[in-house]
Design a protein around this motif. Structure first.
Motif, mmCIF file in Angstrom:
data_model
loop_
_atom_site.group_PDB
_atom_site.id
_atom_site.type_symbol
_atom_site.label_atom_id
_atom_site.label_comp_id
_atom_site.label_asym_id
_atom_site.label_seq_id
_atom_site.Cartn_x
_atom_site.Cartn_y
_atom_site.Cartn_z
ATOM 1 N N ILE A 386 0.854 -1.198 0.000
ATOM 2 C CA ILE A 386 0.000 0.000 0.000
ATOM 3 C C ILE A 386 0.883 1.239 0.000
ATOM 4 O O ILE A 386 0.666 2.174 -0.776
ATOM 5 C CB ILE A 386 -0.932 0.008 1.241
ATOM 6 N N GLN A 387 1.923 1.210 0.841
ATOM 7 C CA GLN A 387 2.819 2.374 0.926
ATOM 8 C C GLN A 387 3.538 2.581 -0.410
ATOM 9 O O GLN A 387 3.610 3.700 -0.922
ATOM 10 C CB GLN A 387 3.847 2.144 2.042
ATOM 11 N N ARG A 388 4.022 1.493 -1.002
ATOM 12 C CA ARG A 388 4.773 1.596 -2.251
ATOM 13 C C ARG A 388 3.912 2.209 -3.360
ATOM 14 O O ARG A 388 4.315 3.149 -4.041
ATOM 15 C CB ARG A 388 5.254 0.206 -2.669
ATOM 16 N N TYR A 389 2.686 1.686 -3.513
ATOM 17 C CA TYR A 389 1.827 2.184 -4.595
ATOM 18 C C TYR A 389 1.336 3.605 -4.321
ATOM 19 O O TYR A 389 1.176 4.399 -5.240
ATOM 20 C CB TYR A 389 0.650 1.234 -4.817
ATOM 21 N N SER A 390 1.116 3.929 -3.042
ATOM 22 C CA SER A 390 0.672 5.298 -2.718
ATOM 23 C C SER A 390 1.760 6.306 -3.074
ATOM 24 O O SER A 390 1.472 7.377 -3.613
ATOM 25 C CB SER A 390 0.322 5.427 -1.233
ATOM 26 N N ILE A 391 3.017 5.948 -2.758
ATOM 27 C CA ILE A 391 4.120 6.880 -3.066
ATOM 28 C C ILE A 391 4.304 7.013 -4.580
ATOM 29 O O ILE A 391 4.499 8.113 -5.102
ATOM 30 C CB ILE A 391 5.439 6.402 -2.418
ATOM 31 N N LEU A 392 4.231 5.883 -5.299
ATOM 32 C CA LEU A 392 4.332 5.960 -6.763
ATOM 33 C C LEU A 392 3.247 6.887 -7.297
ATOM 34 O O LEU A 392 3.494 7.734 -8.161
ATOM 35 C CB LEU A 392 4.178 4.565 -7.382
ATOM 36 N N SER A 393 2.044 6.739 -6.749
ATOM 37 C CA SER A 393 0.919 7.574 -7.173
ATOM 38 C C SER A 393 1.228 9.051 -6.920
ATOM 39 O O SER A 393 1.024 9.905 -7.779
ATOM 40 C CB SER A 393 -0.336 7.151 -6.399
ATOM 41 N N GLU A 394 1.767 9.332 -5.724
ATOM 42 C CA GLU A 394 2.074 10.715 -5.363
ATOM 43 C C GLU A 394 3.136 11.294 -6.303
ATOM 44 O O GLU A 394 3.055 12.453 -6.724
ATOM 45 C CB GLU A 394 2.597 10.698 -3.926
ATOM 46 N N LEU A 395 4.143 10.481 -6.652
ATOM 47 C CA LEU A 395 5.208 10.966 -7.531
ATOM 48 C C LEU A 395 4.683 11.211 -8.945
ATOM 49 O O LEU A 395 5.043 12.193 -9.598
ATOM 50 C CB LEU A 395 6.379 9.974 -7.549
ATOM 51 N N HIS A 402 -1.630 12.549 -14.203
ATOM 52 C CA HIS A 402 -2.756 12.366 -13.276
ATOM 53 C C HIS A 402 -3.417 10.996 -13.423
ATOM 54 O O HIS A 402 -3.816 10.379 -12.438
ATOM 55 C CB HIS A 402 -3.788 13.475 -13.473
ATOM 56 N N ARG A 403 -3.506 10.512 -14.666
ATOM 57 C CA ARG A 403 -4.202 9.232 -14.850
ATOM 58 C C ARG A 403 -3.344 8.077 -14.313
ATOM 59 O O ARG A 403 -3.830 7.155 -13.687
ATOM 60 C CB ARG A 403 -4.536 9.027 -16.327
ATOM 61 N N LYS A 404 -2.032 8.179 -14.556
ATOM 62 C CA LYS A 404 -1.110 7.155 -14.056
ATOM 63 C C LYS A 404 -1.112 7.169 -12.526
ATOM 64 O O LYS A 404 -1.070 6.124 -11.878
ATOM 65 C CB LYS A 404 0.292 7.475 -14.574
ATOM 66 N N SER A 405 -1.174 8.370 -11.982
ATOM 67 C CA SER A 405 -1.229 8.514 -10.527
ATOM 68 C C SER A 405 -2.480 7.825 -9.990
ATOM 69 O O SER A 405 -2.427 7.084 -8.999
ATOM 70 C CB SER A 405 -1.247 10.002 -10.166
ATOM 71 N N ALA A 406 -3.607 8.053 -10.668
ATOM 72 C CA ALA A 406 -4.868 7.435 -10.242
ATOM 73 C C ALA A 406 -4.780 5.910 -10.338
ATOM 74 O O ALA A 406 -5.279 5.187 -9.482
ATOM 75 C CB ALA A 406 -6.019 7.955 -11.102
ATOM 76 N N PHE A 407 -4.089 5.434 -11.383
ATOM 77 C CA PHE A 407 -3.946 3.992 -11.589
ATOM 78 C C PHE A 407 -3.278 3.335 -10.369
ATOM 79 O O PHE A 407 -3.757 2.345 -9.831
ATOM 80 C CB PHE A 407 -3.111 3.749 -12.858
ATOM 81 N N PHE A 408 -2.154 3.942 -9.901
ATOM 82 C CA PHE A 408 -1.438 3.341 -8.771
ATOM 83 C C PHE A 408 -2.200 3.521 -7.460
ATOM 84 O O PHE A 408 -2.150 2.667 -6.588
ATOM 85 C CB PHE A 408 -0.013 3.895 -8.664
ATOM 86 N N LYS A 409 -2.912 4.643 -7.348
ATOM 87 C CA LYS A 409 -3.705 4.830 -6.128
ATOM 88 C C LYS A 409 -4.809 3.784 -6.057
ATOM 89 O O LYS A 409 -5.160 3.282 -4.999
ATOM 90 C CB LYS A 409 -4.298 6.239 -6.105
ATOM 91 N N ARG A 410 -5.350 3.432 -7.233
ATOM 92 C CA ARG A 410 -6.410 2.422 -7.270
ATOM 93 C C ARG A 410 -5.835 1.053 -6.867
ATOM 94 O O ARG A 410 -6.470 0.278 -6.156
ATOM 95 C CB ARG A 410 -7.016 2.366 -8.677
ATOM 96 N N ILE A 411 -4.604 0.773 -7.312
ATOM 97 C CA ILE A 411 -3.982 -0.494 -6.898
ATOM 98 C C ILE A 411 -3.788 -0.486 -5.376
ATOM 99 O O ILE A 411 -4.035 -1.482 -4.700
ATOM 100 C CB ILE A 411 -2.628 -0.702 -7.608
#
Length: 619
Positions: A386-395, A402-411
């Motif tokens: 969860i932490q890994r994907y949230s940080i990727l999303s934030e970066l 924005h769409r890629k960020s949303a993709f990782f946040k959804r994961i």
């Protein structure tokens, strides 16, 4: 091997000293974090005798196996330990002090100094003056905590300086020891320690290490000199892992020079001054400043040189913003050769992305992030994923993807509800899913979908809405399910297949049986309001016709009782029954006549977009 990555690492962390703050025995969590917050506020200290600044990174949890990489990069080494304990009676004191010693042994050889803060003990023990222990009557009466921490940092500085000077002075007779990372130790058994190759490797690694110590000691230009020399030495013997580290050292020092405000993206400048350089040094990028190489011998002892010729030399040693990225790429390619260096490689990618975000080079940043996604670490726990994907999303968000960020946040949201978690976090899952909506051009207000062309990918949006419905159901909130399903039906109708239309309406029917839909706003715990969803498309109205009354019931206009002699344009009102025929009203006439109180009819032409009949049970 090092197994726990720090996704928040930035290039400027390389100049920090790592201090761990931990409780001993039972300390109330709230009290511990109150003191921890005060301690960690002392994050930069001006050293009195030199014009240098020391930067401290505090952690309340640090895996001991990461500490073993401290020779490889000194900012990973725990050099300070501060322990906090509750001790109210003198008879508990010996045991408390013993625990403090055991805690110190855990970080063992790397500690420069340590402190014990005791809360609650008064009397003669507390009155004996000691450097390593501070006694406070209670958590509310401890004004001197910050002052104590500053003194502690001064003592860390003294040890750091002696180590730096000791390593930097070349005692030609002595053999330079070979610094290693944990997984290399077994490879070096039985190597010929007298070969030139081996000696160069020892020299190169030690140079790099001295560069790290200079950077931590606030001597930026010295560190650049050492890193450059280390790069040349290590390149000549193909010592790739350490060559990568020397290159990354160059990058870190150069980032600190160019971006005095830091790259972490925290609000407010993290660093008041750039190492031993003044803040305006960051603006001195004169084109002519690339000519002269500085002589390492010309450096003054404390790394401060008022002479501007040193400024020119310094710029030569410092990488340009473009070079920083090239060197990061090169370092990461070397790290990638070693599967045990996965964490180092991952963190280097994240640091490079933070620099590229400041440089507004989004496409290149995305390449580094793409690389970071595929770096294999050991089996991660769900929390770590969860932490890994949230940080990727934030970066990704930071570089405008924005769409890629949303993709990782959804994961990350899906990970919150993974079957392997004993208590799945459906609320956390739902909250993260809501945060992905803007990235997919989705709002939860049906008005945003009533006009113009559809924005975003409908297939993805429908999937997301289904996931919101599912998460709402698992949270035990049927009203939310009804609202999201209604929204799905209303806004995505044009994209649903006949089968999907049937499925969605069946679900909606079963939910509304338990909890009828309303036209009220639904307010979520974090204050977000979900507007009601009127079904303006079920059915779709094609035409509206107002029907005339039957001839026998139609009203007829009466002749004016006052006769024709009164002008209708007269400004005087003679009688309340004058028929005013003002100009604008004449235009508004509709060509039918209804009578109040009579039964009148409207003809609607409607179209049913559904593959089954719509029953209207309540008009």
């Amino acid at each position: 091997k090092m197994s726990v990555p720090d996704y928040m690492q930035c290039a400027e962390d390389h100049q920090t000293l790592l201090v761990v703050v931990q409780p001993i025995g039972i300390v109330p969590e709230e009290s511990f974090f109150r003191i921890y917050k005060r301690i960690s506020a002392v994050s930069q200290v001006n050293m009195r005798d030199s014009q240098r600044v020391l930067y401290i990174r505090y952690r309340h949890h640090y895996p001991p196996e990461n500490n073993e990489w401290g020779d490889f990069q000194t900012h990973r080494k725990v050099v300070g330990l501060i322990t906090i304990t509750d001790c109210s009676s003198a008879k508990d004191w010996p045991q408390t002090f013993e625990k403090f010693h055991l805690q110190k042994e855990m970080y063992g050889s790397t500690l420069y100094d340590s402190r014990l803060f005791v809360f609650g003990l008064q009397g003669e023990i507390a009155e004996q003056p000691r450097t390593d222990v501070a006694f406070y009557p209670s958590y509310d009466e401890c004004e001197t905590v910050e002052k104590r921490i500053e003194d502690f940092i001064e003592s860390l500085f003294i040890v750091l300086e002696s180590k730096r000077l000791d390593r930097a002075t070349d005692k030609s007779g002595d053999k330079i020891p070979l610094l290693c990372v944990p997984f290399e130790k077994k490879d070096f058994v039985g190597l010929d320690t007298d070969s030139r190759h081996y000696k160069k490797r020892c020299q190169g690694r030690m140079r790099k290490h001295v560069g790290d110590l200079c950077l931590q000691a606030g001597m930026l230009q010295d560190s650049l000199v050492h890193y450059h020399m280390a790069v040349e030495l290590l390149r000549s013997v193909n010592d790739f892992l350490w060559l990568g580290a020397a290159l990354e050292g160059l990058c870190s020092a150069s980032v600190i020079y160019h971006y005095p405000g830091g790259t972490g993206g925290k609000v407010g400048s993290r660093r008041a001054q750039g190492g031993s350089l003044s803040a305006e040094a960051g603006n001195r990028h004169r084109p002519g400043a690339q000519e002269v190489l500085i002589d390492p011998g010309a450096l003054t002892s404390n790394g401060i040189n008022a002479d501007t010729s040193a400024e020119i030399g310094r710029a030569k040693n410092c990488l340009s913003p473009e070079d920083i990225i090239d060197k990061y790429k090169e370092a990461i390619s070397y790290y990638g050769k070693y599967k045990n260096a996965g964490v180092i490689e991952l963190e280097a990618c994240v640091k490079a992305v933070r620099v590229l975000a400041i440089q507004k080079r989004s496409m290149e940043a995305s390449e580094f992030l793409q690389n970071a996604v595929y770096i294999n670490l050991r089996q991660l726990s769900e929390e770590e994923k969860i932490q890994r994907y949230s940080i990727l999303s934030e970066l990704y968000e930071r570089i405008g993807f924005h769409r890629k960020s949303a993709f990782f946040k959804r994961i990350a949201a899906m990970q919150c509800a993974a079957p392997s978690i004993p208590e799945p976090g459906w609320r956390a899952c739902y909250k993260l899913l809501l945060e992905t909506l803007p990235g997919y051009s989705l709002s939860l207000d049906p008005k945003d979908f009533s006009k113009g062309t559809h924005r975003g990918w409908a297939a993805v949006q429908m999937r997301l809405l289904h996931e919101l419905v599912y998460a709402s159901r698992r949270m035990g909130n049927p009203a939310l399910c009804v609202r999201h399903l209604s929204f799905l039906l209303q806004t995505m109708l044009d994209f649903l297949s006949d089968q999907e239309k049937k499925d969605v309406t069946q679900s909606l029917e079963s939910y509304t049986a338990k909890c009828p839909g309303t036209m009220e706003f639904i307010t979520l715990p974090d204050g977000l309001k979900l507007p009601p969803v009127p079904f303006t498309k079920l059915p779709i109205v094609r035409s509206v016709k107002l029907l005339n009354l039957p001839t026998s019931l139609r009203p007829h206009k009466m002749k004016s009782l006052l006769g024709q002699n009164v002008s209708t344009k007269s400004p005087f009102i003679y009688s309340p029954i004058i028929a005013h025929s003002r100009g604008e009203e004449r235009n508004k006439k509709i060509d039918f006549q209804w009578v109040q109180g009579d039964v009148c009819e409207v003809q609607l032409m409607v179209y049913n977009p559904m593959p089954f009949e719509l029953r209207v049970e309540n008009m």
